[in-house]
Each structure stands twice: as C-alpha cells, then as structure tokens.
Scaffold this active site. Structure first.
Site, mmCIF file in Angstrom:
data_model
loop_
_atom_site.group_PDB
_atom_site.id
_atom_site.type_symbol
_atom_site.label_atom_id
_atom_site.label_comp_id
_atom_site.label_asym_id
_atom_site.label_seq_id
_atom_site.Cartn_x
_atom_site.Cartn_y
_atom_site.Cartn_z
ATOM 1 N N LEU A 150 6.529 9.158 -4.441
ATOM 2 C CA LEU A 150 5.832 8.808 -4.951
ATOM 3 C C LEU A 150 3.880 8.650 -5.017
ATOM 4 C CD1 LEU A 150 8.423 6.716 -7.080
ATOM 5 C CD2 LEU A 150 7.550 9.350 -7.752
ATOM 6 N N GLY A 170 5.216 3.989 -1.102
ATOM 7 C CA GLY A 170 4.676 3.820 -0.316
ATOM 8 C C GLY A 170 4.827 1.742 0.592
ATOM 9 N N ASP A 174 -3.625 -3.467 -0.270
ATOM 10 C CA ASP A 174 -4.354 -2.755 -0.189
ATOM 11 C C ASP A 174 -4.943 -1.800 0.414
ATOM 12 O OD1 ASP A 174 -6.880 -3.271 0.454
ATOM 13 O OD2 ASP A 174 -7.674 -4.734 1.310
ATOM 14 N N ASN A 176 -8.069 -0.021 -0.142
ATOM 15 C CA ASN A 176 -9.113 0.204 0.043
ATOM 16 C C ASN A 176 -10.031 1.289 0.950
ATOM 17 O OD1 ASN A 176 -9.742 -1.050 -3.169
ATOM 18 N ND2 ASN A 176 -9.553 -3.417 -2.105
ATOM 19 N N LEU A 196 3.959 9.445 -10.870
ATOM 20 C CA LEU A 196 4.697 8.711 -12.593
ATOM 21 C C LEU A 196 3.469 9.007 -13.719
ATOM 22 C CD1 LEU A 196 5.654 5.254 -11.561
ATOM 23 C CD2 LEU A 196 6.951 7.330 -11.299
ATOM 24 N N LYS A 208 -5.206 2.731 -11.591
ATOM 25 C CA LYS A 208 -3.948 3.641 -11.374
ATOM 26 C C LYS A 208 -2.973 3.480 -10.850
ATOM 27 C CE LYS A 208 -3.041 7.785 -12.405
ATOM 28 N NZ LYS A 208 -3.738 9.011 -13.400
#
Length: 269
Positions: A150, A170, A174, A176, A196, A208
């Site tokens: 996913l 997963g 963070d 980023n 999803l 998202k």
C-alpha cells in the site's frame, strides 16, 4: 367478678398474640416470596447479560486478510521517529484486538532501534496476542503473488480488499527525505502495489499521506462497513482537514487544534 375479668383479659391477650403472630408469619411469607422473586429476576438478568455478551462475541469474525507493517526502514529513521512508529504500532495492535473483523497482523523485519525502544518502554509487547512479530522480511513469510504494497505513489487505486491477499504498510515515519521509497521497493521486488481510494472520496487540506495506524484502522473499518467513504471518515483525524469530495471546504470547520497528532505520516495511503 374479678376472676372472670382476669381470665377474659388473658384470653384477649392470647388472642391478640395469636393474631400478631399470624400477621408476622404472613409478612415473613411475603418477604420470602419477594426475595425469591428478586433472585429469579436477578438470574434472568444475569442470563440475559451473558447471552448479550455471547452474542457480541459471536459477532467478532476474524478476517483472513493479512496486514503487515514492514519495519525494514529502521536505519532511515532517527530515534524520535522510531518512537512515533512504536506508538502507531501500539495503536494498530489495540484497534485490531477490539475490531469486529480483526486481521492477521504481522510485524516483519522487527529489530534494531524499534525493538530496543519496545524493550525499554513497552516490555509487555512480548506477551501480545494475535500478532506475528518476526525478524524475517515479509518476502520470506508470504508468497510473492499474495503481496500488495500500500503506497500513495502507486498508479493503481484499490477498489476492493481481497481477503486472500497480504497488504503491506511501510513502517516509516517522516517521508520528507524518502519520498516514493515504498513504491520503488514494491516495483524492485516485483510485487503488487496500490493506493487507497482516498482521492475518490476525500478532499484533504494536507498531503495525502497517512500514518501507519490510520491506514491500518481504515482497513479494519472497511472490513466492518464495506464502504470506503464511511471507513475514511470514521478514522481520518480532524487535523487533516478531510471533507467529502465535492463539498465546500470551510477551513473554519477544520481548524488545526494546535496539538500535534502522535501519528506522523506513512506513505501508505
């Protein structure tokens, strides 16, 4: 005559005592009947409550769907983020234990900082029930054709949940500095991947990307409700500013609380 009056008084006293005794006896019988009635009612209530509990237990039907939190990103996180992941995993475990359709829960590649932190702050994890906590990578435990990662970067949108599959979330907080890492991992391993259907139902103020436990809870909610929209809005935190797609987004209705959600983002939406 004095003797006659004394005798009559005695007889009246005896009669009065007999009447009083009869009344007390009647009262005692009433009390006994009332006590038996209360005892019977108590047993009926207890039996009814027990049946309700049995009914509730019968409603819990475990799902065959396997849900995996992939903990193989341990070396990519600082300790602060590892601690956040630990909290998210605790939430997943708690929600799964009380779900109507609990999933087959796996933690894979468990070790490193995460295991150390759990040992130090949550020693009870070794006694967790209905969960497989494994040091092995999920690819060593699950058939390749059953795996679906996913990830919000996947071009494939999940329409239904296949309870024969094993869905991977997963375990990375963070993203980023690691954008797209779970999608890349799925492609490199040649396993299925999907996101999803969040964008089909929800308009988000923020990005998202959802926390591990939010994705986990949405899956549990969907298994119960069989409706993605209901599942999303029963789980998504207010801080995400989530509103149904197509509705005006009144930012005043979704103001941030100022309290940082402990559930930092995973890219499994």
């Amino acid at each position: 005559m004095p003797g006659v009056h004394v005798q009559e008084a005695k007889e009246e006293a005896v009669e009065a005592e007999a009447v009083g005794s009869a009344e007390r006896s009647t009262e005692k019988r009433k009390e006994k009947r009332q006590k038996r009635k209360l005892e019977r009612q108590s047993k009926l209530d207890s039996s009814s409550e027990g049946n309700d509990r049995k009914c509730m237990r019968r409603e819990v039907v475990p799902s065959t769907l396997r849900l995996i939190v992939d903990c193989s990103f341990d070396d990519l996180m600082v300790l602060k983020d590892v601690k956040k992941l630990h909290k998210q995993i605790q939430r997943c475990y708690a929600e799964n234990r009380k779900a109507f359709h609990p999933v087959q829960f796996y933690l894979t590649s468990h070790g490193g900082q995460l295991k150390t932190n759990m040992n130090e702050n949550d020693k009870g994890w070794v006694n967790w029930k209905d969960i497989q906590i494994r040091t092995e990578h999920y690819s060593e435990l699950i058939k390749k054709e059953d795996l679906v990662y996913l990830t919000s970067d996947s071009p494939d949108v999940l329409r239904e949940l296949d309870e024969k599959k094993a869905y991977v979330i997963g375990g990375l907080v963070d993203h980023n500095h690691h954008k797209g890492i779970t999608y890349k991992k799925a492609v490199e391993q040649g396993i299925g991947h999907a996101q999803l259907p969040l964008g089909n139902f929800v308009k988000m103020n923020s990005r998202k990307v959802l926390a591990v436990n939010h994705v986990f809870e949405i899956i549990l909610a969907y298994l119960e409700k069989r409706d993605w929209k209901e599942a999303f809005f029963s789980v998504l935190p207010q801080r995400k500013g989530a509103v149904p797609l197509g509705e005006a987004n009144d930012s005043s209705k979704h103001a941030l609380s100022g309290k940082e959600d402990e559930d930092n983002d995973s890219d499994s939406s």
